[in-house]
Scaffold this motif. Sequence first.
Motif, PDB file in Angstrom:
ATOM      1  N   GLU B   6      42.583  50.256  35.619  1.00 41.03           N
ATOM      2  CA  GLU B   6      41.164  49.981  35.393  1.00 41.03           C
ATOM      3  C   GLU B   6      40.868  48.501  35.362  1.00 41.03           C
ATOM      4  O   GLU B   6      39.792  48.065  35.762  1.00 41.03           O
ATOM      5  N   ALA B   7      41.822  47.723  34.901  1.00 34.15           N
ATOM      6  CA  ALA B   7      41.553  46.295  34.759  1.00 34.15           C
ATOM      7  C   ALA B   7      41.545  45.579  36.091  1.00 34.15           C
ATOM      8  O   ALA B   7      41.184  44.419  36.167  1.00 34.15           O
ATOM      9  N   PHE B   8      41.960  46.208  37.164  1.00 29.64           N
ATOM     10  CA  PHE B   8      42.155  45.460  38.400  1.00 29.64           C
ATOM     11  C   PHE B   8      41.059  45.665  39.440  1.00 29.64           C
ATOM     12  O   PHE B   8      41.199  45.227  40.554  1.00 29.64           O
ATOM     13  N   VAL B   9      39.984  46.345  39.132  1.00 26.87           N
ATOM     14  CA  VAL B   9      38.946  46.554  40.143  1.00 26.87           C
ATOM     15  C   VAL B   9      38.138  45.275  40.303  1.00 26.87           C
ATOM     16  O   VAL B   9      38.034  44.472  39.402  1.00 26.87           O
ATOM     17  N   SER B  10      37.547  45.087  41.488  1.00 28.04           N
ATOM     18  CA  SER B  10      36.704  43.942  41.819  1.00 28.04           C
ATOM     19  C   SER B  10      37.340  42.609  41.504  1.00 28.04           C
ATOM     20  O   SER B  10      37.015  41.943  40.531  1.00 28.04           O
ATOM     21  N   GLN B  11      38.240  42.196  42.376  1.00 27.71           N
ATOM     22  CA  GLN B  11      38.894  40.896  42.256  1.00 27.71           C
ATOM     23  C   GLN B  11      37.949  39.801  42.717  1.00 27.71           C
ATOM     24  O   GLN B  11      37.301  39.894  43.716  1.00 27.71           O
ATOM     25  N   MET B  12      37.889  38.751  41.975  1.00 35.00           N
ATOM     26  CA  MET B  12      37.186  37.559  42.455  1.00 35.00           C
ATOM     27  C   MET B  12      38.037  36.376  42.083  1.00 35.00           C
ATOM     28  O   MET B  12      38.756  36.400  41.124  1.00 35.00           O
ATOM     29  N   ALA B  13      37.933  35.294  42.821  1.00 36.63           N
ATOM     30  CA  ALA B  13      38.666  34.096  42.438  1.00 36.63           C
ATOM     31  C   ALA B  13      38.072  33.563  41.147  1.00 36.63           C
ATOM     32  O   ALA B  13      36.882  33.654  40.905  1.00 36.63           O
ATOM     33  N   LEU B  66      44.547  37.485  52.286  1.00 34.00           N
ATOM     34  CA  LEU B  66      43.324  38.258  52.081  1.00 34.00           C
ATOM     35  C   LEU B  66      42.335  37.513  51.203  1.00 34.00           C
ATOM     36  O   LEU B  66      41.147  37.415  51.532  1.00 34.00           O
ATOM     37  N   LEU B  67      42.826  36.982  50.099  1.00 35.11           N
ATOM     38  CA  LEU B  67      41.913  36.316  49.185  1.00 35.11           C
ATOM     39  C   LEU B  67      41.284  35.103  49.847  1.00 35.11           C
ATOM     40  O   LEU B  67      40.066  34.889  49.778  1.00 35.11           O
ATOM     41  N   THR B  68      42.104  34.309  50.528  1.00 34.95           N
ATOM     42  CA  THR B  68      41.587  33.116  51.187  1.00 34.95           C
ATOM     43  C   THR B  68      40.594  33.500  52.276  1.00 34.95           C
ATOM     44  O   THR B  68      39.550  32.849  52.424  1.00 34.95           O
ATOM     45  N   SER B  69      40.894  34.560  53.033  1.00 34.08           N
ATOM     46  CA  SER B  69      39.949  34.982  54.074  1.00 34.08           C
ATOM     47  C   SER B  69      38.640  35.433  53.466  1.00 34.08           C
ATOM     48  O   SER B  69      37.564  35.135  53.986  1.00 34.08           O
ATOM     49  N   GLU B  70      38.727  36.190  52.356  1.00 37.97           N
ATOM     50  CA  GLU B  70      37.482  36.634  51.716  1.00 37.97           C
ATOM     51  C   GLU B  70      36.642  35.445  51.301  1.00 37.97           C
ATOM     52  O   GLU B  70      35.432  35.403  51.538  1.00 37.97           O
ATOM     53  N   LEU B  71      37.284  34.457  50.674  1.00 37.92           N
ATOM     54  CA  LEU B  71      36.550  33.269  50.258  1.00 37.92           C
ATOM     55  C   LEU B  71      35.960  32.556  51.456  1.00 37.92           C
ATOM     56  O   LEU B  71      34.814  32.102  51.430  1.00 37.92           O
ATOM     57  N   VAL B  73      35.118  33.765  54.438  1.00 40.54           N
ATOM     58  CA  VAL B  73      33.986  34.471  55.027  1.00 40.54           C
ATOM     59  C   VAL B  73      32.755  34.358  54.135  1.00 40.54           C
ATOM     60  O   VAL B  73      31.632  34.202  54.607  1.00 40.54           O
ATOM     61  N   GLN B  74      32.977  34.384  52.829  1.00 39.46           N
ATOM     62  CA  GLN B  74      31.824  34.339  51.938  1.00 39.46           C
ATOM     63  C   GLN B  74      31.174  32.968  51.883  1.00 39.46           C
ATOM     64  O   GLN B  74      29.958  32.851  51.788  1.00 39.46           O
ATOM     65  N   TRP B  75      31.995  31.908  51.896  1.00 41.25           N
ATOM     66  CA  TRP B  75      31.448  30.598  51.583  1.00 41.25           C
ATOM     67  C   TRP B  75      31.481  29.593  52.724  1.00 41.25           C
ATOM     68  O   TRP B  75      30.737  28.629  52.703  1.00 41.25           O
ATOM     69  N   CYS B  76      32.373  29.744  53.694  1.00 40.03           N
ATOM     70  CA  CYS B  76      32.462  28.733  54.741  1.00 40.03           C
ATOM     71  C   CYS B  76      31.691  29.118  55.991  1.00 40.03           C
ATOM     72  O   CYS B  76      31.495  28.312  56.884  1.00 40.03           O
ATOM     73  N   ASP B  77      31.250  30.353  56.055  1.00 40.09           N
ATOM     74  CA  ASP B  77      30.437  30.771  57.179  1.00 40.09           C
ATOM     75  C   ASP B  77      28.990  30.583  56.765  1.00 40.09           C
ATOM     76  O   ASP B  77      28.527  31.192  55.803  1.00 40.09           O
TER      77      ASP B  77
END
Lengths: 304, 206
Positions: B6-13, B66-71, B73-77
Amino acid sequence: MAAAMELRCWGGDWGLPSVHTDSLVVLAYAKFSGAKLSVSPVDWTWKTLTASVPELVCGDTVVEEPTQILNFLRKQRFNADYELTARQGADTMAYIALLEEKLRPALLHTFWVDAENYSNLTRPWFASRSPFPLNFFIPSRLANAALARILVTRGEGLLHRISEVEGKIYSDAKECLNLLSYRLGTADYFFDNSPTSLDAFAFGFLAPLHKADLASSPLQSHLRQLDNLTRFCDNILAAHFSPDKPCKIAETMDANLQKLTQLVNKESNLIEKMDDNLRSSPQHKPHRAEPKPSLSSSKNSTPA
Amino acid sequence: MSLAAEAFVSQMAGKIPFIHVGNQVVSELGPIVQFTKAKGHSLSDSLDDVQRAEMKAYMELVYNMLLTSELFVQWCDDTTAGEISRPRYSSPYSWPLGNILAYQKQWEVRRKMNAIGWGRKTLEQVYEDVNQCCQALSQRLGTQPYFFNKQATELDALVFGHLFTILTTRLTSTELAERVKSYSNLLSFCRRIEQTYFEDKKLMKD
């Protein structure tokens, strides 16, 4: 397709072909895959300022970054990973990520941020290899880049100082070295008996740490305690980067093979003994096969 | 085990997720895992040393790629950052604080990308990296129910967190989600974990 390929990298010292991690990775991979590169060190040239090192020049194309260079070499049919299964290829990616995330910050810190090492070893070395007047600011530029990289990737805010993350990055690095050691075990290379790109990356990261003459480094002493990793580096140096080769490789490989075969033999003897105990009946003899330390596998004992 | 899952859902940096136990607050995946281990719940005890090394390596792969790609796509595009990430990040705050914080976050992420050499990457290259990472995970998973044996480990929780986020977050283009969906065993892995551990949430849309 052998257009002449030229690699620009930092020069060598301490018994290594290059003291720079990324350059070492590319050089090792080139040796493993049989690619012929002409190495032109950027030492004492103005390229120390302008070029990003390492850099591969093939005809008109210029490729930077070790991963891109390895991809380029693979496309040119120089592929050291040909024999790997899909699963092993996935493992390669994972272990390379482990090295980059856990080991690189600590290596950068050891060589560029730690005051004693920087002033006694790194700075004089790079300053002596840069032309005047670059020798005044090339080392500090590299040191600032290293510090920035550590803080940005490991620090958790804009205002973190290096002392707060030091403990964490060193313990991460030691854990990473332990994990590599477990994975390598008693083998010569990480996958089977032939070197692959993972071996090139591991060699590039470990060799400078192993060979450099560092004044104070808990990480280096930790590495020196992991015999199989130091042996791994020395093996690769002896096998691929020194003029006198074949007998040395054969000896170390035979010794390892003998040790492993003895281990296997001992295990199979133990299993046989267990089998015999389970089936213990008066008319059977307790021992069946003598332990034979020969290279041929002796698993042909027949439980009757 | 359900506590850990339960503690691991929705990862964010950053400092989320965190758990609040008594008067202690533990944040981020690594410390949470160690905390639950100290309390006697550990998922990876049955692994031997080599397997644990593999698990740690794959977790780093997920962080690294994965984490770096997510970041990225979210912030550098620019389109995604302008239409989705910045408004979402600044929504809890009033103007102009929200704007300032959103731009600061964007600047911080871009700085990090430059430091690790992703600054000059194009979106297409990042999608390709995600593809390779998913391919590696897919090959490691194979036809097994979980990554190691028949039991869930920290790696399963981490991969689930990231893949679920990628599949369910609305972005300007669905390219990222499409790349993940092309690996059917990863998709069924996510569905299975969601149904096993999070039955009360509604199922993912197809």
